[in-house]
Design a protein around this motif. Sequence first.
Motif, PDB file in Angstrom:
ATOM      1  N   GLU A  21       2.421  20.139  29.194  1.00  0.00           N
ATOM      2  CA  GLU A  21       2.138  21.504  29.647  1.00  0.00           C
ATOM      3  C   GLU A  21       0.885  22.059  28.983  1.00  0.00           C
ATOM      4  O   GLU A  21       0.031  22.664  29.651  1.00  0.00           O
ATOM      5  N   ASP A  22       0.746  21.844  27.680  1.00  0.00           N
ATOM      6  CA  ASP A  22      -0.458  22.291  26.994  1.00  0.00           C
ATOM      7  C   ASP A  22      -1.684  21.542  27.514  1.00  0.00           C
ATOM      8  O   ASP A  22      -2.778  22.119  27.633  1.00  0.00           O
ATOM      9  N   ASP A  62       0.649  17.157  17.977  1.00  0.00           N
ATOM     10  CA  ASP A  62       0.180  18.505  18.296  1.00  0.00           C
ATOM     11  C   ASP A  62      -0.661  19.012  17.129  1.00  0.00           C
ATOM     12  O   ASP A  62      -0.157  19.605  16.181  1.00  0.00           O
ATOM     13  N   LYS A 115      -4.326  24.010  22.290  1.00  0.00           N
ATOM     14  CA  LYS A 115      -4.225  25.477  22.294  1.00  0.00           C
ATOM     15  C   LYS A 115      -5.563  26.116  21.939  1.00  0.00           C
ATOM     16  O   LYS A 115      -5.964  27.129  22.524  1.00  0.00           O
ATOM     17  N   LEU A 124       2.839  16.451  25.234  1.00  0.00           N
ATOM     18  CA  LEU A 124       2.130  17.731  25.287  1.00  0.00           C
ATOM     19  C   LEU A 124       1.650  18.047  26.704  1.00  0.00           C
ATOM     20  O   LEU A 124       0.589  18.653  26.874  1.00  0.00           O
TER      21      LEU A 124
END
Length: 865
Positions: A325-326, A617, A622, A323
């Motif tokens: 980039e997030d 995830d 997010k 994960l």
Amino acid sequence: MNNNTNPATIKDWLPLVRKPGRYIGGEVNSITKDLSMVRLKFGMAFPDAYEVGMSHLGIQILYQILNARGDIACERVFAPWADMEALLREKGIRLSTLESGIPLDRLDILGFSLQYELSYTNVLSMLELGGITLDSASRRKDEPFVIGGGPAAYNPEPVADFFDAFLLGDGEEAVLEISDVIIDGRAKGEDRIDILRRLSKLQGVYVPSFFDISYNADGTVREIAALVDGYSKIKKRIISDINNVPLPLRPVVPNVETIHDRVTVEITRGCTRGCRFCQAGMIYRPVRERSPENVVKIVGGALANTGYDEVSLLSLSAGDYTLIEDMLAALMGRFVEGNVALSLPSLRVGTLSAALAGEIKKVRKTGFTLAPEAGSERMRTLINKGIKEEDLLKAANAIFTLGWRALKLYFMIGLPGETDDDVAEIARLADCVKKVGKLACGGRAPQINVGLSTFIPKPFTPFQWEPQITLDECLRKHAAVRKRLSALKLGFKWHEPEMSVMEGAFSRGDRRLGRVILSAFKKGCRFDGWGEEFKFGLWMEAFNEAGMDPAFYTHRRRPPEEVFPWDHLDPGVNKPFLYGELKRAAGLSNTPDCKVDRCGACGVCDHKAVKNVVAADSGFLKDMAARTMRQGQARADGKRFKTPSVRMRLRFSKTAEARFLSHLELVSAVTRAIRRANIPVKYSEGFHPLPKLSFSQPLPVGMESLDEHMDIEVEDTAAATKPDELMERLNKTAPRGLRFLNAQTLSLQQGSASAIIKSEEYLIFLENGPVGLKISPENMDGILRDFHGKDSVIVRIVKEKRTDEVDIKPLVGGLSLAEGGTLRLILRKGESKNIRPHDVLAGLFGISRADASLIPVLKVREIAL
């Protein structure tokens, strides 16, 4: 060395050594316990300089885990630099821990982190300076258990005779189990051999004295015979899920600038990319990713507890974090307003995207290093690197397009099957990157620096059967690369080939090399991993005197049936798998990454307790990014007009350990204290924003002061501009020896504190310190009268490579005798040259500048216009 074991006295001599901040302790988040209340004293040792050891995350993690136990005191010790070693030997003082000054021979455990084979002579130096018997078999019952861990422990045979035990694998749980065995064994009065037998029952603990090694006539290992029933193979220790171990939220903040001076957060342990040259990728398997929730918790906690302004996300390949980039977007969204920068020190080509680089750029542009490893496509396939030229050029283009103007590329020479054409490809590929950068940078060529090292066939890799290239071949290839890079105007840095010879010998060596290491140590070899300290000639003397040749260990191709010195150690990855990978390399066959593809049957996983752990995830990142975006918009709406700022002048004292901080170290310490106190300091503009701080004239290292000044520009808020509240917050977070005394508000146009200071007053304690000048009042009166009666007093002042002769008389505004052998001195600020109190003492008493520096001096006040 004599038996004087008073460690406190070493601080009296610190003005004589380079970087005394290495040796003072007392750092923020360091832990000093009441030793009468603990059952075990654990020395965490790193056989290199303080600034290297304090950059190592493993030291920080184990330090916090051990000290979380009330009955254990874990304290740190690092290799003293040459000047400090000489001082310790001259004064007969034992090497001691930083926190409580425990001489090393009074510890229960001395645990060494063995990161690099060229640190072995430093291990012997630390043992001897600490009063510990070098030969483990000869140690007394009450001496510490000397235990090693880290990557070099996967073949510790060259130093096996100096260690009681080694730990293979993860240490978070094992280090407590080892401690409990020794606590219990010593409480029962057990002999060392009995405690070692109990240690050998712990998974991952290797006791080398429980094995007998025999050799063939040709020098190869014939047999590794176990001397204890059921103890023939030592399987490494594995933490199956790194989310289940304590989070390192309070790392110790070093006194001096370290190699990696930032918060470091491990996001992944292990790598399954399968690069065939990479020992770390084999011995640290399987992949275990930390959950996003825990990464964020560590980052937030460590930043608040340290005051750092940069976070490094650590992994063998940070871009492979599922994960990533997030993660970067969420972290930057949360911390960007605090001017916190992010860096990814280990990026695999192919994992760097424009999105990643864009997130990294948001606060300031930390550096980028890409590692193609080999210049030609064929060689990258052979080593299972799995990247193509277009991948590298695409990554470089993303970096340059986003504003970077420099890039480092890392390559190796000497890989199995390498030809001169493959070597020539290094310069060609680097030049292609430069051309891509020139296009992206609007016609201006970027700075490309090529780093080159020599491939070493490490244990537990598919290439462990392969030879290392000879020194002559290495020098020839270096010269070829240097010539091509120079013609293309590309930067070039390299790892010294002679150092690679020694590293290769000791990484693949056996126990017979112990006498070579001991001989080199006695000849004066230290800090062999530092190019300026490495003494290849002395090492070769040691080999020759032992009747051995490093070429035996480095330049031979091993047959499949040869017994390796490390065959009784088990990292989980089995020998048939490694040999199969060697064959696949010869056939230029790719082995996929088992994290995202099929299992390669390397042997490390049982697919129950031990398996790859991938970050899930859950939507946390997010949600976090969206929440911080809303909060950021709310803050922006409340700050449509630029927040006004106010300048505050702070007066502070610098005493005790803090007197040994250099001016730059002081600036860093205060800056971090301000961040820990959450003071809304103003920052400069641009790509590298810095807090708006200024300090009065630097104080000489080793001198105490009650009257130092600094100016700080802060946001004009009620909390920030209340002097009493500001000082209270700062004093809660200031490191030991710094104390803020008062604060006042200034206009932004008012001059700096240093501009209005014209003289300074000092007290000099002649009878204190190691020099101890005991001069009768009558003789002192005569010395002072003689000084005042002279028209000039010339003193030679040495500054680095320059020596000046300075007349100190016009710069002395007052000199008189106070009570109890104390001088009162006032120094004027000179027009072109300034002097320091110790310069006056050298001229006044006719002593050396070094002796004068040992006389304690206290600055009591700055005198303004």
